[in-house]
Structure formats: C-alpha cells, structure tokens
Design a protein around this motif. Structure first.
Motif, PDB file in Angstrom:
ATOM      1  N   UNK A 167      -8.710  -5.460 -12.810  1.00  0.00           N
ATOM      2  CA  UNK A 167      -8.645  -4.176 -13.095  1.00  0.00           C
ATOM      3  C   UNK A 167      -9.957  -3.398 -13.224  1.00  0.00           C
ATOM      4  N   UNK A 168     -10.985  -4.161 -13.891  1.00  0.00           N
ATOM      5  CA  UNK A 168     -12.352  -3.518 -13.688  1.00  0.00           C
ATOM      6  C   UNK A 168     -12.857  -3.401 -12.316  1.00  0.00           C
ATOM      7  N   UNK A 169     -12.856  -4.310 -11.588  1.00  0.00           N
ATOM      8  CA  UNK A 169     -13.145  -4.411 -10.006  1.00  0.00           C
ATOM      9  C   UNK A 169     -12.521  -3.142  -9.302  1.00  0.00           C
ATOM     10  N   UNK A 170     -11.235  -3.098  -9.627  1.00  0.00           N
ATOM     11  CA  UNK A 170     -10.475  -2.144  -9.078  1.00  0.00           C
ATOM     12  C   UNK A 170     -10.967  -0.723  -9.431  1.00  0.00           C
ATOM     13  N   UNK A 171     -11.009  -0.497 -10.811  1.00  0.00           N
ATOM     14  CA  UNK A 171     -11.597   1.024 -11.312  1.00  0.00           C
ATOM     15  C   UNK A 171     -12.910   1.152 -10.706  1.00  0.00           C
ATOM     16  N   UNK A 172     -13.774   0.394 -10.707  1.00  0.00           N
ATOM     17  CA  UNK A 172     -15.204   0.396 -10.295  1.00  0.00           C
ATOM     18  C   UNK A 172     -15.276   0.873  -8.821  1.00  0.00           C
ATOM     19  N   UNK A 173     -14.398   0.033  -7.997  1.00  0.00           N
ATOM     20  CA  UNK A 173     -14.338   0.225  -6.641  1.00  0.00           C
ATOM     21  C   UNK A 173     -13.652   1.605  -6.190  1.00  0.00           C
ATOM     22  N   UNK A 174     -12.969   2.054  -6.854  1.00  0.00           N
ATOM     23  CA  UNK A 174     -12.219   3.417  -7.107  1.00  0.00           C
ATOM     24  C   UNK A 174     -13.282   4.469  -7.467  1.00  0.00           C
ATOM     25  N   UNK A 175     -14.110   4.234  -8.422  1.00  0.00           N
ATOM     26  CA  UNK A 175     -15.339   5.097  -8.908  1.00  0.00           C
ATOM     27  C   UNK A 175     -16.313   5.257  -8.185  1.00  0.00           C
ATOM     28  N   UNK A 176     -17.030   4.169  -7.872  1.00  0.00           N
ATOM     29  CA  UNK A 176     -18.076   4.116  -7.123  1.00  0.00           C
ATOM     30  C   UNK A 176     -19.332   4.846  -7.712  1.00  0.00           C
ATOM     31  N   UNK A 177     -19.391   5.010  -9.007  1.00  0.00           N
ATOM     32  CA  UNK A 177     -20.611   5.634  -9.693  1.00  0.00           C
ATOM     33  C   UNK A 177     -21.745   4.858  -9.496  1.00  0.00           C
TER      34      UNK A 177
ATOM     35  N   UNK B 296      -5.192   2.785  -1.713  1.00  0.00           N
ATOM     36  CA  UNK B 296      -4.411   1.785  -1.171  1.00  0.00           C
ATOM     37  C   UNK B 296      -5.512   1.016  -0.269  1.00  0.00           C
ATOM     38  N   UNK B 297      -6.588   1.483   0.279  1.00  0.00           N
ATOM     39  CA  UNK B 297      -7.525   1.055   1.202  1.00  0.00           C
ATOM     40  C   UNK B 297      -8.427   0.056   0.500  1.00  0.00           C
ATOM     41  N   UNK B 298      -8.406   0.193  -0.871  1.00  0.00           N
ATOM     42  CA  UNK B 298      -9.436  -0.559  -1.510  1.00  0.00           C
ATOM     43  C   UNK B 298      -8.397  -1.962  -1.872  1.00  0.00           C
ATOM     44  N   UNK B 299      -8.753  -3.206  -1.536  1.00  0.00           N
ATOM     45  CA  UNK B 299      -8.222  -4.544  -1.759  1.00  0.00           C
ATOM     46  C   UNK B 299      -7.943  -4.690  -3.530  1.00  0.00           C
TER      47      UNK B 299
ATOM     48  N   UNK C 191       0.851  -1.183  -0.001  1.00  0.00           N
ATOM     49  CA  UNK C 191      -0.073  -0.027   0.121  1.00  0.00           C
ATOM     50  C   UNK C 191       0.829   1.338   0.109  1.00  0.00           C
ATOM     51  N   UNK C 192       1.934   1.164  -0.434  1.00  0.00           N
ATOM     52  CA  UNK C 192       2.939   2.196  -0.098  1.00  0.00           C
ATOM     53  C   UNK C 192       3.079   3.186  -1.531  1.00  0.00           C
ATOM     54  N   UNK C 193       2.686   2.842  -2.556  1.00  0.00           N
ATOM     55  CA  UNK C 193       2.815   3.190  -3.960  1.00  0.00           C
ATOM     56  C   UNK C 193       1.601   3.895  -4.201  1.00  0.00           C
ATOM     57  N   UNK C 194       0.348   3.722  -3.676  1.00  0.00           N
ATOM     58  CA  UNK C 194      -1.003   4.294  -4.334  1.00  0.00           C
ATOM     59  C   UNK C 194      -1.343   5.333  -3.225  1.00  0.00           C
ATOM     60  N   UNK C 195      -2.220   6.326  -3.343  1.00  0.00           N
ATOM     61  CA  UNK C 195      -2.890   7.291  -2.618  1.00  0.00           C
ATOM     62  C   UNK C 195      -3.678   6.614  -1.560  1.00  0.00           C
TER      63      UNK C 195
ATOM     64  N   UNK D 148      -4.753  -5.162  -5.326  1.00  0.00           N
ATOM     65  CA  UNK D 148      -4.345  -6.409  -6.275  1.00  0.00           C
ATOM     66  C   UNK D 148      -3.876  -6.006  -7.746  1.00  0.00           C
ATOM     67  N   UNK D 149      -4.754  -5.328  -8.139  1.00  0.00           N
ATOM     68  CA  UNK D 149      -4.724  -4.786  -9.553  1.00  0.00           C
ATOM     69  C   UNK D 149      -3.294  -4.141  -9.817  1.00  0.00           C
ATOM     70  N   UNK D 150      -2.772  -3.186  -8.910  1.00  0.00           N
ATOM     71  CA  UNK D 150      -1.406  -2.637  -9.327  1.00  0.00           C
ATOM     72  C   UNK D 150      -0.452  -3.648  -9.051  1.00  0.00           C
ATOM     73  N   UNK D 151      -0.591  -4.378  -8.127  1.00  0.00           N
ATOM     74  CA  UNK D 151       0.627  -5.410  -8.119  1.00  0.00           C
ATOM     75  C   UNK D 151       0.816  -6.220  -9.123  1.00  0.00           C
ATOM     76  N   UNK D 152      -0.287  -6.943  -9.934  1.00  0.00           N
ATOM     77  CA  UNK D 152      -0.428  -7.724 -10.909  1.00  0.00           C
ATOM     78  C   UNK D 152       0.201  -6.951 -11.988  1.00  0.00           C
TER      79      UNK D 152
END
Length: 560
Positions: free
Chosen positions: A435-445, A382-385, A374-378, A389-393
């Motif tokens: 990446x799709x779940x990661x982006x949707x979790x970050x977006x939240x629309x 970073x609080x969103x699993x 979680x060090x490289x992300x805002x 996971x998407x960033x690591x992969x």
C-alpha cells in the motif's frame, strides 16, 4: 499478616491477567498501525499542513508562535507541533515518521485506557472485545497514525471521561482535559459537556466533571492549559489570541467556510467510520427487543447517548468532517462489543450475524475481482499497477476476514472478532510492501520534488498557488510565498530579479497575462493536480541548461 479476602483477593488474582490483556490489545493496535508510518508520503489535506508548521517551529526554535509559510498559524493550539518538533530534534531533523509518532502513541494510549475503563462499564470480557474492536474501525485504521490532531484529542477525551467517571481520578482528568485544550481548543470542553449531559439523560448520574473544581485539580488544569495562551498573549497580545479563538470556534460553527456538507452528512459518514462493524451489527440490531435489552445497561445507554449527542451537535454547522466524531469512537467500540456479545448468544441473531458477514465477504471478493481488472478504481489510479495490486489484496483480506467472522459468529463464538481483527492486522503488515508504494505512486509529491529541486534549489523563495502548497514546500524545501489567484501570480512574476511560481494552470492564469520573459521550465503532477513551474528572468542559465541537454526549456521532456 492478614490475608486478603473476598473481592480484594479476587481482584489481586485477576490483576496479572488484566495487565497481560492490556498489553495484548496495545500490541495488537501497534501491529495494525505502526507499519503504516514509514515510507508513506504526507497525505493532504492535514498531514502537510501540520508537518510544515512543526518543521518551521523546529527550525525557528520558537515554541510560542506557530507559523506556516512564515506567517502566524493559529488555527490549532501547539501541543501536536511541540510533540513533532521535539521528535525532529531527537531524530536529527524533520521526517515523515516523527510527524506520525504522536498520533500512533495517542491511539495506543486510547486502546489502553479504553480497556481499563470499560472493565467497570461492561465487564472484563466485553472490555477486551471493545479494545480489540476499536483499532479495526475504518476511521481509526485511516487516522490512527495520521499527522493530525484527531488521535491526540481522542486520547485526551477518552482519558478525561475515564478519569472523571464516578469522580475517581480528578488530577488525571485535569491533566487530560488540559491536553485536549492544548490540542484542539474548546472542542475538548464540548465533548466533556456532551458526556455529562448524556449521563444525566441516560439516568446513570455517575460521570462527575465537578470533581475538577477541587483546588488541586483546578490548579493543575489552569496551570497547564493556560501556559501557552499566557505566553502567547505576552508575546503578541491577547487580542490576536481572542480573535483566533472566536474565528475558529464560534464563527466557524455559525458560518462555516470549508468542508460544507448537508445536515444528514453523518448518517453515512458515521457508519463509514465504524465499518465493518456498522454492517455486521445493523441487521440483528433492527429488532426492538434486542435493542431494548442492550440499552437496559446504564453504561451502554450512557455511551450510546453521548455518541448520539455528539453526532447531533456536529451536524448543526454547515462544515463537517468524519474525523469530528473520532473522540466518541471508543464509546461506540464499547457499545459494539456489548451488542456483539449479546447477539451471539441469541440463536436467530447469531444466524443473521453470520449472514451479514458472508454477504460482506462475497461483496469484498467481487470487489477484488473488479479491482484486478481496473473496473473499481478511478481511471488515473487504475493505470498504476501498485494501486491495483494494493486494492486487490486489501479487498481479498476483507473477504477472508468477513468469511471467518461469518463462520464463527454463526456458531456463537466470541472469537468471531478475529475476522475483522485479522483483516486489520493483515492490512497493517502488508502496508509497507503493497500500500505504501501504491499511495506514493498515486501521490507523486516526492517525484515532483526531485525534478523541481534540480531546477530551483531548496531555500529559494518560490511563489506557490494554494493547491497542495504545503506538500510541495515540505518536499522541495523552498521558501514558500503563498499566492491567491492569477492576479497575485502576475504581480509576483513582475517583481524585480529572477522569479519562480509553481501551481496549477487554472490558478496561474492565461499565458498572455504573464510578464515578458516568463517561461515554463517544468511540468508535473501531484495527486490529481497538474502543476507547472514558471520562471521569469535567468534566461541565460536555462539557455545553457537546454544546450547541455539538447532541448529547449519551453518544451519539457515527454512524459514529464
């Protein structure tokens, strides 16, 4: 029957192989980009805006006057909106997938035209390299299947340049140029003029846009490019159209009002767009003798000069975005392919290519380790699993692809291109599950829209502040009433009948400025924006709702 001989016979034998190669690179680009289309929320700023315009065109059945929020939208010509609205009709209604299909198709056509045109510029081997490199550029990975005008403009500009090289296909050039004009207006002419000027400066003198002035191509160009402007002028009047063209193409260039960046913006934005190839080629190309050998080829010199001219031109206005240079990325893919093919043949440069790939691989592996912690992300990301996971992969894939490039490049193998290509294909194939779940979790629309439409149903007129209002409108189905500033919010809430307003607290103004009877009925988040939904009047309905759920409506549930 006389048997073909000489060059004609050789071309006839090579044609099936060329067709197979073209099919292979198009399928490669499809494998990279197609998985990024389904399931992903619309991404601000471009996708919600263009999707909403196309949705309103589809619902109103009016292809002449684009609207956004019920108001005329003349920032862009309508070709993208026509394409999306047609796909809505074919799909039975609006959706994110039809919004992105035109850009995906345009990118695949760009790869096809690039492969075929580059054969005459740099030869078959390097043309295949260029068509493989282009979809691995970071900007193409990001925007190649985006709901925006950039991929379409790139396809039309590439098609125009390829068709008018040596003036061989003026009818195709006229059709492509008219498509560019109907996609993004006069900027298509800017790229055409810069390509012509670069051809003269490079001393090649083979690019011939004057072929468009022949009667057939000129009639085709004017008939297609002027179809919509004439229909619009007859409907609304020529003054509105001319005013919009002047504002978007002259005033915006002279006095930019958004995306303000310094003059040197593209000094880092262009290398970022070309990543990872900007890093892999930077070290060996610092050698003057190697650079001179590369630029000794007329076609490479022309394409490099064209990209440089476009960079300088779009550096002049204060408003800049990286996507402004997307139409010259196919030219830079040819330059990168020619440079890589030259460098891998030189022993010292071969070692430096391998070292650059190894360093990039080590940096990506280190980044993957940091992202896992979680060090490289805002902090909020970073609080969103799923985001972690998407960033690591993604970084692990980049590390593996870079190491593969390093090993093969150090051995002088053209197959080293498989490293970046493998990274891009892997990222594309893993996009849906990671990446799709990661982006949707970050977006939240979507999550916000589900809760908001349970309070205010679709079709209700709702005042919206300017923060992500197109995105909110798309997912809620509300009838938007865009509001500018706290005073506009207050006036709207003070109107007759029940009133609703959604926006960020800063744009809604202090609570004591709201009219009597205004209450907060929902709090939520879209991206980094904290949103509040207000209602004035209708208190009886919400009192019953609060009694049903056992909580006051002024205090939303914890965690909302």
């Amino acid at each position: 029957m006389i048997a073909p001989h000489g060059n004609a016979a050789s071309e006839a034998r090579r044609r099936p192989a060329d067709l197979r190669a073209s099919f292979a690179v198009v399928m490669l680009a499809a494998a990279i980009l197609a998985p990024t289309i389904p399931g992903r929320e619309l991404m601000s700023p471009d996708e919600p805006r263009f999707a909403l315009v196309a949705k309103e065109m589809y619902e109103r059945g009016d292809p002449v006057l684009p609207t956004r929020g019920g108001r005329p939208y003349l920032d862009k010509p309508p070709l993208l909106f026509w394409a999306i609205a047609g796909l809505f009709a074919a799909a039975g209604g609006p959706g994110e997938v039809p919004c992105r299909v035109p850009s995906l198709v345009a990118t695949l056509l760009t790869v096809l035209v690039l492969h075929r045109a580059a054969r005459s510029w740099v030869g078959r081997r390097q043309a295949l390299l260029a068509a493989s490199i282009y979809p691995t550029f970071l900007l193409v990975l990001e925007r190649g299947a985006w709901c925006a005008t950039d991929a379409l403009l790139t396809a039309f500009v590439t098609g125009t340049v390829a068709a008018l090289d040596r003036g061989r296909r003026p009818l195709a050039g006229a059709l492509c140029l008219s498509g560019g004009l109907l996609t993004k207006g006069p900027v298509a002419l800017v790229f055409l003029g810069l390509a012509w000027a670069a051809d003269r400066v490079a001393g090649r003198r083979a690019f011939r846009p004057a072929a468009l002035l022949r009667p057939g191509p000129l009639a085709l160009l004017l008939g297609t490019a002027l179809s919509w402007p004439v229909a619009f002028a007859l409907r609304v009047g020529p003054g509105v159209l001319l005013s919009s063209v002047w504002r978007q193409n002259v005033e915006r260039f002279v006095r930019s009002w958004d995306n303000i960046e310094p003059f040197w913006y593209f000094a880092w934005a262009l290398p970022a767009a070309l990543f990872p190839w900007s890093l892999l080629l930077a070290v060996p190309l610092r050698r003057p003798r190697v650079l001179r050998a590369l630029l000794a080829r007329p076609a490479v010199r022309w394409l490099a000069a064209w990209a440089l001219a476009a960079t300088l031109f779009f550096s002049l206005p204060a408003g800049k975005r990286g996507v402004y240079l997307m139409p010259v990325l196919p030219a830079l893919a040819v330059v990168a392919a020619a440079a890589f093919d030259l460098l891998r043949r030189l022993k010292r440069c071969r070692r430096e290519l391998g070292a650059a790939g190894a360093l990039l691989g080590a940096a990506a592996a280190g980044g993957a380790a940091l992202a896992a912690g979680g060090w490289l992300l805002p902090r909020e990301m970073a609080a969103l699993a799923p985001v972690r996971a998407g960033s690591v992969v993604l970084l692990a894939l980049l590390a593996a692809g870079s190491i593969l490039f390093a090993v093969l490049a150090a051995a002088g193998r053209a197959a080293a291109v498989a490293g970046p290509v493998g990274f891009a294909v892997g990222a594309g194939l893993l996009f849906p599950p990671l990446f799709t779940p990661a982006l949707n979790a970050a977006g939240g629309a979507r999550a916000f829209a589900r809760r908001a439409t349970a309070v205010v149903p679709p079709g209700t007129p709702v005042g919206l502040t300017r923060d992500k209002w197109e995105l909110i409108t798309w997912y809620t189905g509300w009838r938007p009433l865009p509001l500018e500033g706290p005073e506009a919010v207050r006036r709207h809430l003070a109107g007759p009948g029940p009133r609703h307003v959604a926006g960020t607290p800063a744009k809604l103004g202090p609570r004591d400025t709201w009219p009597a009877g205004t209450r907060i009925v929902l709090r939520g988040r879209v991206g980094r924006d904290r949103l509040v939904l207000l209602e004035r009047d209708g208190a009886e309905r919400y009192r019953k709702r609060s009694e049903t759920h056992g909580r006051p409506v002024d205090k939303p549930p914890r965690g909302s």
